[in-house]
Design a protein around this motif. Structure first.
Motif, mmCIF file in Angstrom:
data_model
loop_
_atom_site.group_PDB
_atom_site.id
_atom_site.type_symbol
_atom_site.label_atom_id
_atom_site.label_comp_id
_atom_site.label_asym_id
_atom_site.label_seq_id
_atom_site.Cartn_x
_atom_site.Cartn_y
_atom_site.Cartn_z
ATOM 1 N N ARG A 57 -4.342 1.529 -11.493
ATOM 2 C CA ARG A 57 -3.899 0.756 -12.661
ATOM 3 C C ARG A 57 -3.011 -0.410 -12.243
ATOM 4 N NH1 ARG A 57 -2.633 2.126 -18.334
ATOM 5 N NH2 ARG A 57 -2.239 0.082 -19.228
ATOM 6 N N LEU A 58 -2.079 -0.154 -11.318
ATOM 7 C CA LEU A 58 -1.219 -1.228 -10.829
ATOM 8 C C LEU A 58 -2.045 -2.307 -10.140
ATOM 9 C CD1 LEU A 58 1.470 -2.574 -10.281
ATOM 10 C CD2 LEU A 58 1.842 -0.967 -8.395
ATOM 11 N N HIS A 59 -3.018 -1.895 -9.334
ATOM 12 C CA HIS A 59 -3.882 -2.872 -8.662
ATOM 13 C C HIS A 59 -4.635 -3.726 -9.679
ATOM 14 C CE1 HIS A 59 -7.464 -4.251 -6.394
ATOM 15 N NE2 HIS A 59 -6.543 -4.471 -5.476
ATOM 16 N N HIS A 60 -5.072 -3.121 -10.748
ATOM 17 C CA HIS A 60 -5.795 -3.832 -11.801
ATOM 18 C C HIS A 60 -4.899 -4.846 -12.513
ATOM 19 C CE1 HIS A 60 -8.780 -4.508 -14.916
ATOM 20 N NE2 HIS A 60 -7.845 -4.291 -15.822
ATOM 21 N N LEU A 72 3.980 -8.547 -2.930
ATOM 22 C CA LEU A 72 4.771 -7.335 -2.741
ATOM 23 C C LEU A 72 4.048 -6.122 -3.332
ATOM 24 C CD1 LEU A 72 7.680 -5.988 -2.148
ATOM 25 C CD2 LEU A 72 7.884 -6.192 -4.624
ATOM 26 N N LEU A 73 3.568 -6.252 -4.560
ATOM 27 C CA LEU A 73 2.887 -5.144 -5.219
ATOM 28 C C LEU A 73 1.572 -4.798 -4.530
ATOM 29 C CD1 LEU A 73 3.666 -6.072 -8.920
ATOM 30 C CD2 LEU A 73 4.694 -4.242 -7.549
ATOM 31 N N ASN A 74 0.895 -5.789 -4.007
ATOM 32 C CA ASN A 74 -0.335 -5.548 -3.263
ATOM 33 C C ASN A 74 -0.051 -4.679 -2.036
ATOM 34 O OD1 ASN A 74 -3.120 -5.913 -3.039
ATOM 35 N ND2 ASN A 74 -2.882 -7.661 -1.666
ATOM 36 N N ILE A 75 1.046 -4.963 -1.350
ATOM 37 C CA ILE A 75 1.437 -4.168 -0.187
ATOM 38 C C ILE A 75 1.809 -2.749 -0.621
ATOM 39 C CG2 ILE A 75 3.204 -3.930 1.616
ATOM 40 C CD1 ILE A 75 3.165 -7.051 1.779
ATOM 41 N N ALA A 76 2.554 -2.624 -1.705
ATOM 42 C CA ALA A 76 2.926 -1.298 -2.210
ATOM 43 C C ALA A 76 1.680 -0.495 -2.584
ATOM 44 C CB ALA A 76 3.856 -1.434 -3.415
ATOM 45 N N VAL A 77 0.744 -1.112 -3.273
ATOM 46 C CA VAL A 77 -0.494 -0.429 -3.660
ATOM 47 C C VAL A 77 -1.264 0.011 -2.421
ATOM 48 C CG1 VAL A 77 -2.768 -0.778 -4.711
ATOM 49 C CG2 VAL A 77 -0.720 -1.525 -5.912
ATOM 50 N N SER A 78 -1.293 -0.827 -1.406
ATOM 51 C CA SER A 78 -1.997 -0.488 -0.171
ATOM 52 C C SER A 78 -1.360 0.711 0.526
ATOM 53 C CB SER A 78 -2.009 -1.694 0.765
ATOM 54 O OG SER A 78 -2.671 -1.382 1.967
ATOM 55 N N MET A 79 -0.032 0.795 0.489
ATOM 56 C CA MET A 79 0.650 1.956 1.080
ATOM 57 C C MET A 79 0.419 3.211 0.249
ATOM 58 S SD MET A 79 4.337 0.520 2.225
ATOM 59 C CE MET A 79 4.522 -0.690 3.520
ATOM 60 N N GLY A 80 0.337 3.052 -1.054
ATOM 61 C CA GLY A 80 0.186 4.192 -1.944
ATOM 62 C C GLY A 80 -1.233 4.704 -2.086
ATOM 63 N N SER A 81 -2.216 3.861 -1.783
ATOM 64 C CA SER A 81 -3.611 4.256 -1.979
ATOM 65 C C SER A 81 -4.493 3.710 -0.867
ATOM 66 C CB SER A 81 -4.110 3.723 -3.319
ATOM 67 O OG SER A 81 -5.507 3.892 -3.433
ATOM 68 N N PRO A 82 -5.273 4.561 -0.224
ATOM 69 C CA PRO A 82 -6.193 4.075 0.810
ATOM 70 C C PRO A 82 -7.355 3.267 0.240
ATOM 71 C CG PRO A 82 -6.540 6.411 0.444
ATOM 72 C CD PRO A 82 -5.351 6.015 -0.390
ATOM 73 N N ASP A 83 -7.507 3.266 -1.073
ATOM 74 C CA ASP A 83 -8.613 2.554 -1.710
ATOM 75 C C ASP A 83 -8.377 1.057 -1.831
ATOM 76 O OD1 ASP A 83 -9.884 5.001 -2.037
ATOM 77 O OD2 ASP A 83 -9.016 5.297 -4.032
ATOM 78 N N HIS A 84 -7.170 0.596 -1.502
ATOM 79 C CA HIS A 84 -6.838 -0.813 -1.696
ATOM 80 C C HIS A 84 -6.202 -1.407 -0.433
ATOM 81 C CE1 HIS A 84 -7.763 -0.280 -5.913
ATOM 82 N NE2 HIS A 84 -6.975 0.776 -5.923
#
Length: 166
Positions: A57-60, A72-84
Protein backbone atom coordinates in the motif's frame (compact mmCIF):
# COMPACT_ATOMS: atom_id res chain seq x y z
CA UNK A 1 -2.39 12.10 15.44
CA UNK A 2 -0.02 9.87 17.29
CA UNK A 3 2.80 7.68 16.11
CA UNK A 4 2.33 4.12 17.39
CA UNK A 5 6.09 3.61 17.62
CA UNK A 6 6.13 0.91 20.33
CA UNK A 7 3.44 -1.09 18.53
CA UNK A 8 5.26 -0.86 15.18
CA UNK A 9 8.60 -1.76 16.75
CA UNK A 10 7.05 -4.77 18.51
CA UNK A 11 5.59 -5.97 15.20
CA UNK A 12 8.92 -5.63 13.37
CA UNK A 13 11.08 -7.03 16.18
CA UNK A 14 13.41 -9.83 15.19
CA UNK A 15 13.79 -8.96 11.50
CA UNK A 16 16.56 -6.38 11.06
CA UNK A 17 15.50 -5.09 7.62
CA UNK A 18 11.89 -4.64 8.76
CA UNK A 19 13.05 -3.01 12.00
CA UNK A 20 15.19 -0.59 9.96
CA UNK A 21 12.33 0.22 7.59
CA UNK A 22 9.96 0.88 10.48
CA UNK A 23 12.55 3.13 12.16
CA UNK A 24 12.82 5.15 8.94
CA UNK A 25 9.06 5.73 9.00
CA UNK A 26 9.09 6.62 12.70
CA UNK A 27 12.10 8.96 12.64
CA UNK A 28 11.87 10.74 9.31
CA UNK A 29 10.03 14.05 9.13
CA UNK A 30 8.85 13.94 12.73
CA UNK A 31 7.14 10.58 12.33
CA UNK A 32 4.57 11.76 9.81
CA UNK A 33 4.93 8.55 7.77
CA UNK A 34 4.16 6.35 10.79
CA UNK A 35 1.07 8.10 12.12
CA UNK A 36 -1.99 6.03 12.87
CA UNK A 37 -3.94 7.98 10.26
CA UNK A 38 -1.71 6.86 7.37
CA UNK A 39 -3.50 4.24 5.25
CA UNK A 40 -0.50 1.86 5.27
CA UNK A 41 -0.36 1.74 9.08
CA UNK A 42 -2.75 -1.05 10.02
CA UNK A 43 -3.53 -3.67 12.65
CA UNK A 44 -2.29 -7.16 11.69
CA UNK A 45 -5.68 -8.52 12.85
CA UNK A 46 -8.75 -6.75 14.27
CA UNK A 47 -8.22 -7.48 17.97
CA UNK A 48 -4.47 -6.78 17.94
CA UNK A 49 -2.84 -3.94 19.85
CA UNK A 50 0.11 -4.08 17.43
CA UNK A 51 0.44 -1.97 14.31
CA UNK A 52 2.03 -3.15 11.08
CA UNK A 53 3.00 -1.58 7.78
CA UNK A 54 1.35 -2.60 4.52
CA UNK A 55 4.42 -2.15 2.32
CA UNK A 56 2.45 -2.76 -0.91
CA UNK A 57 0.00 0.00 0.00
CA UNK A 58 2.82 2.41 0.85
CA UNK A 59 4.55 1.58 -2.43
CA UNK A 60 1.31 2.30 -4.28
CA UNK A 61 1.02 5.72 -2.56
CA UNK A 62 4.57 6.93 -3.33
CA UNK A 63 3.59 9.13 -6.26
CA UNK A 64 1.91 11.72 -4.01
CA UNK A 65 5.13 12.63 -2.17
CA UNK A 66 7.92 15.07 -2.99
CA UNK A 67 11.13 13.78 -4.56
CA UNK A 68 13.11 13.45 -1.32
CA UNK A 69 10.22 11.92 0.58
CA UNK A 70 9.52 9.49 -2.26
CA UNK A 71 13.17 8.40 -2.31
CA UNK A 72 13.24 7.85 1.46
CA UNK A 73 9.97 5.90 1.42
CA UNK A 74 11.10 3.87 -1.57
CA UNK A 75 14.16 2.77 0.42
CA UNK A 76 12.01 1.96 3.46
CA UNK A 77 9.60 -0.09 1.33
CA UNK A 78 12.54 -1.95 -0.20
CA UNK A 79 13.86 -2.84 3.26
CA UNK A 80 10.42 -3.89 4.44
CA UNK A 81 9.43 -5.96 1.42
CA UNK A 82 11.46 -8.09 -1.00
CA UNK A 83 8.80 -7.40 -3.64
CA UNK A 84 9.97 -3.81 -4.17
CA UNK A 85 13.69 -3.57 -5.01
CA UNK A 86 15.24 -0.11 -5.18
CA UNK A 87 17.87 1.63 -7.31
CA UNK A 88 20.12 3.16 -4.66
CA UNK A 89 22.14 5.16 -7.21
CA UNK A 90 19.04 7.25 -7.85
CA UNK A 91 17.44 7.26 -4.41
CA UNK A 92 20.51 8.01 -2.28
CA UNK A 93 21.71 10.89 -4.43
CA UNK A 94 18.41 12.75 -4.02
CA UNK A 95 18.31 12.75 -0.20
CA UNK A 96 19.22 15.75 1.93
CA UNK A 97 21.96 15.32 4.56
CA UNK A 98 19.61 14.56 7.45
CA UNK A 99 17.68 11.86 5.59
CA UNK A 100 20.85 10.40 4.08
CA UNK A 101 22.38 9.92 7.54
CA UNK A 102 19.18 8.29 8.71
CA UNK A 103 19.13 5.94 5.70
CA UNK A 104 22.81 5.02 6.20
CA UNK A 105 22.14 4.12 9.85
CA UNK A 106 19.06 2.12 8.80
CA UNK A 107 21.12 0.29 6.17
CA UNK A 108 23.68 -0.68 8.81
CA UNK A 109 20.83 -1.89 11.04
CA UNK A 110 19.34 -3.94 8.20
CA UNK A 111 22.77 -5.51 7.67
CA UNK A 112 22.89 -6.74 11.26
CA UNK A 113 24.48 -3.82 13.10
CA UNK A 114 21.45 -2.83 15.20
CA UNK A 115 23.40 -0.70 17.69
CA UNK A 116 23.67 2.01 15.05
CA UNK A 117 19.91 2.57 14.90
CA UNK A 118 18.42 1.51 18.20
CA UNK A 119 15.31 3.38 19.38
CA UNK A 120 17.49 5.19 21.95
CA UNK A 121 19.94 6.48 19.31
CA UNK A 122 19.40 10.12 18.47
CA UNK A 123 18.74 11.08 14.88
CA UNK A 124 21.95 12.64 13.54
CA UNK A 125 21.90 16.42 13.57
CA UNK A 126 22.99 18.15 10.40
CA UNK A 127 25.26 20.53 12.35
CA UNK A 128 27.00 17.65 14.12
CA UNK A 129 27.46 15.66 10.93
CA UNK A 130 29.96 18.11 9.47
CA UNK A 131 33.48 18.37 10.88
CA UNK A 132 34.36 21.67 12.51
CA UNK A 133 36.79 23.32 10.11
CA UNK A 134 36.80 26.84 11.52
CA UNK A 135 39.88 26.14 13.72
CA UNK A 136 41.92 24.39 11.04
CA UNK A 137 44.49 26.49 9.24
CA UNK A 138 45.22 25.91 5.54
CA UNK A 139 47.62 23.02 5.07
CA UNK A 140 46.99 21.66 8.57
CA UNK A 141 46.02 17.99 8.68
CA UNK A 142 43.60 16.60 11.18
CA UNK A 143 44.07 13.18 12.74
CA UNK A 144 41.09 11.00 13.59
CA UNK A 145 40.74 10.04 17.22
CA UNK A 146 41.65 6.37 17.73
CA UNK A 147 38.82 4.14 18.82
CA UNK A 148 39.44 2.01 21.96
CA UNK A 149 38.86 -1.22 20.03
CA UNK A 150 41.51 -0.20 17.46
CA UNK A 151 44.04 0.49 20.22
CA UNK A 152 43.32 -2.89 21.82
CA UNK A 153 43.73 -4.67 18.49
CA UNK A 154 47.01 -2.85 17.79
CA UNK A 155 48.37 -3.86 21.20
CA UNK A 156 47.72 -7.53 20.36
CA UNK A 157 49.65 -7.50 17.08
CA UNK A 158 53.14 -9.02 17.64
CA UNK A 159 56.10 -6.94 16.60
CA UNK A 160 54.19 -3.67 16.73
CA UNK A 161 56.23 -0.58 17.73
CA UNK A 162 59.49 -2.51 17.83
CA UNK A 163 61.08 -0.48 15.07
CA UNK A 164 63.19 -1.76 12.18
CA UNK A 165 65.36 -4.84 12.69
CA UNK A 166 69.02 -4.72 11.61
Amino acid sequence: MTVPAPELRAWAQGDYPTEAAVELLIRAKGGRFARETQPWIQRPWPSSSLRCVDWDRLHHELSVFSGGERRLLNIAVSMGSPDHPVDLSNDLSGLDDELLLLVLAATAHAAGRPRLLSPATAVPDRAQARPATHNITPGQRTQPHPRPEDEQRAAQVPGRNEGPKP
